[in-house]
Design a protein around this motif. Sequence first.
Motif, short mmCIF file in Angstrom:
data_model
loop_
_atom_site.label_atom_id
_atom_site.label_comp_id
_atom_site.label_asym_id
_atom_site.label_seq_id
_atom_site.Cartn_x
_atom_site.Cartn_y
_atom_site.Cartn_z
N LEU A 4 36.20 87.28 80.14
CA LEU A 4 37.27 87.59 79.19
C LEU A 4 36.81 88.74 78.32
O LEU A 4 35.70 88.72 77.80
N ILE A 5 37.68 89.74 78.18
CA ILE A 5 37.35 90.88 77.32
C ILE A 5 38.55 91.20 76.44
O ILE A 5 39.69 90.85 76.75
N ALA A 6 38.27 91.88 75.34
CA ALA A 6 39.35 92.38 74.49
C ALA A 6 40.08 93.49 75.25
O ALA A 6 39.47 94.18 76.08
N PRO A 7 41.37 93.65 75.01
CA PRO A 7 42.11 94.74 75.67
C PRO A 7 41.42 96.08 75.43
O PRO A 7 40.87 96.33 74.35
N THR A 8 41.42 96.92 76.45
CA THR A 8 40.74 98.21 76.37
C THR A 8 41.51 99.27 77.15
O THR A 8 42.06 98.98 78.22
N THR A 9 41.50 100.48 76.62
CA THR A 9 42.16 101.60 77.32
C THR A 9 41.39 101.98 78.57
O THR A 9 41.95 102.60 79.47
N ARG A 10 40.13 101.60 78.65
CA ARG A 10 39.30 101.93 79.82
C ARG A 10 39.92 101.40 81.11
O ARG A 10 39.73 101.98 82.18
N LEU A 11 40.68 100.31 81.03
CA LEU A 11 41.24 99.68 82.22
C LEU A 11 42.72 100.00 82.41
O LEU A 11 43.45 99.22 83.03
N HIS A 12 43.16 101.15 81.93
CA HIS A 12 44.57 101.53 82.05
C HIS A 12 45.05 101.46 83.49
O HIS A 12 46.05 100.79 83.81
N ALA A 13 44.37 102.14 84.40
CA ALA A 13 44.80 102.17 85.81
C ALA A 13 44.77 100.77 86.42
O ALA A 13 45.69 100.38 87.15
N THR A 65 47.17 86.53 66.61
CA THR A 65 47.00 86.32 68.04
C THR A 65 45.75 87.03 68.52
O THR A 65 45.53 88.20 68.20
N VAL A 66 44.94 86.32 69.28
CA VAL A 66 43.77 86.88 69.94
C VAL A 66 44.16 87.08 71.40
O VAL A 66 44.53 86.13 72.08
N TYR A 67 44.10 88.33 71.85
CA TYR A 67 44.42 88.65 73.24
C TYR A 67 43.13 88.90 74.00
O TYR A 67 42.23 89.57 73.51
N ARG A 68 43.06 88.38 75.21
CA ARG A 68 41.94 88.64 76.10
C ARG A 68 42.48 88.95 77.48
O ARG A 68 43.47 88.37 77.92
N TRP A 69 41.82 89.87 78.15
CA TRP A 69 42.14 90.15 79.54
C TRP A 69 41.12 89.44 80.40
O TRP A 69 39.93 89.37 80.07
N ILE A 70 41.58 88.91 81.50
CA ILE A 70 40.72 88.24 82.46
C ILE A 70 40.40 89.28 83.52
O ILE A 70 41.30 89.79 84.19
N ILE A 71 39.14 89.64 83.64
CA ILE A 71 38.76 90.69 84.59
C ILE A 71 37.67 90.19 85.52
O ILE A 71 36.94 89.24 85.22
N GLY A 79 45.92 87.82 81.88
CA GLY A 79 45.77 87.89 80.43
C GLY A 79 45.98 86.52 79.83
O GLY A 79 46.64 85.65 80.41
N ILE A 80 45.40 86.32 78.65
CA ILE A 80 45.55 85.05 77.94
C ILE A 80 45.59 85.35 76.45
O ILE A 80 44.90 86.25 75.97
N LEU A 114 41.49 79.35 80.44
CA LEU A 114 41.97 78.42 79.42
C LEU A 114 40.81 77.72 78.74
O LEU A 114 40.78 77.57 77.52
N GLY A 115 39.81 77.32 79.49
CA GLY A 115 38.63 76.69 78.92
C GLY A 115 37.91 77.60 77.94
O GLY A 115 37.47 77.17 76.87
N ARG A 116 37.79 78.88 78.28
CA ARG A 116 37.13 79.83 77.37
C ARG A 116 37.94 80.02 76.09
O ARG A 116 37.38 80.12 75.01
N MET A 117 39.27 80.05 76.21
CA MET A 117 40.10 80.23 75.02
C MET A 117 40.09 78.98 74.15
O MET A 117 40.22 79.07 72.92
N LEU A 118 39.93 77.81 74.75
CA LEU A 118 39.78 76.61 73.94
C LEU A 118 38.50 76.68 73.12
O LEU A 118 38.47 76.23 71.97
N ASP A 119 37.45 77.28 73.68
CA ASP A 119 36.22 77.50 72.92
C ASP A 119 36.49 78.40 71.72
O ASP A 119 36.00 78.16 70.62
N GLU A 120 37.28 79.47 71.93
CA GLU A 120 37.63 80.37 70.82
C GLU A 120 38.45 79.65 69.78
O GLU A 120 38.27 79.85 68.58
#
Length: 174
Positions: A4-13, A65-71, A79-80, A114-120
């Motif tokens: 899980l990572i924070a949204p980033t412009t690096r992954l636009h494509a 809201t905390v947004y995370r991308w699943i990569i 996304g979650i 979902l398990g990781r976001m429950l930790d957050e």
Amino acid sequence: MPELIAPTTRLHAAWLEAHREWGPGVHEDGFGLRLSDEVGTLEGFAAWVARLSGAPDRAKVPVRTVYRWIIDGDRVLGGIALRHGSDEAVERAGHIGYGIRPSARRRGVATWALGRMLDEARVLGMSRVLAVCAADNIASAKTIERQGGVLEGIRDTELGLARRYWIEIGGPSA
């Protein structure tokens, strides 16, 4: 191995590739995409990522809201989002929303995320979260149940019937 990572412009494509796989619209739960977001250009994508990352104008919003991308590597699998606080949006959509691109489904990615976001949520001091899914979305219902979700009931909403689950997670010291 997913992460899980924070949204980033690096992954636009890579994000655009996942978005195309879903098809047109803003239906990818967990991404916080609005009809007004212009994600096709790098400039518009950067503005959207800035909004998701907590731009200053969000400080007045009662629900954060905390947004995370699943990569996996440089591939966006989904996304979650974790909404903490309370308002009508949380009551309607729950504290957690997620979406997995079609080609990444049926591999346990949603259950893991979902398990990781429950930790957050636990770190934020939440003791339980509400997770909501369409009544006919059996895959999502099973994902929520695998993480301890207990069915509160099924309600009729503006989008159709929805299952409502509570997941007890305990506090920060749990």
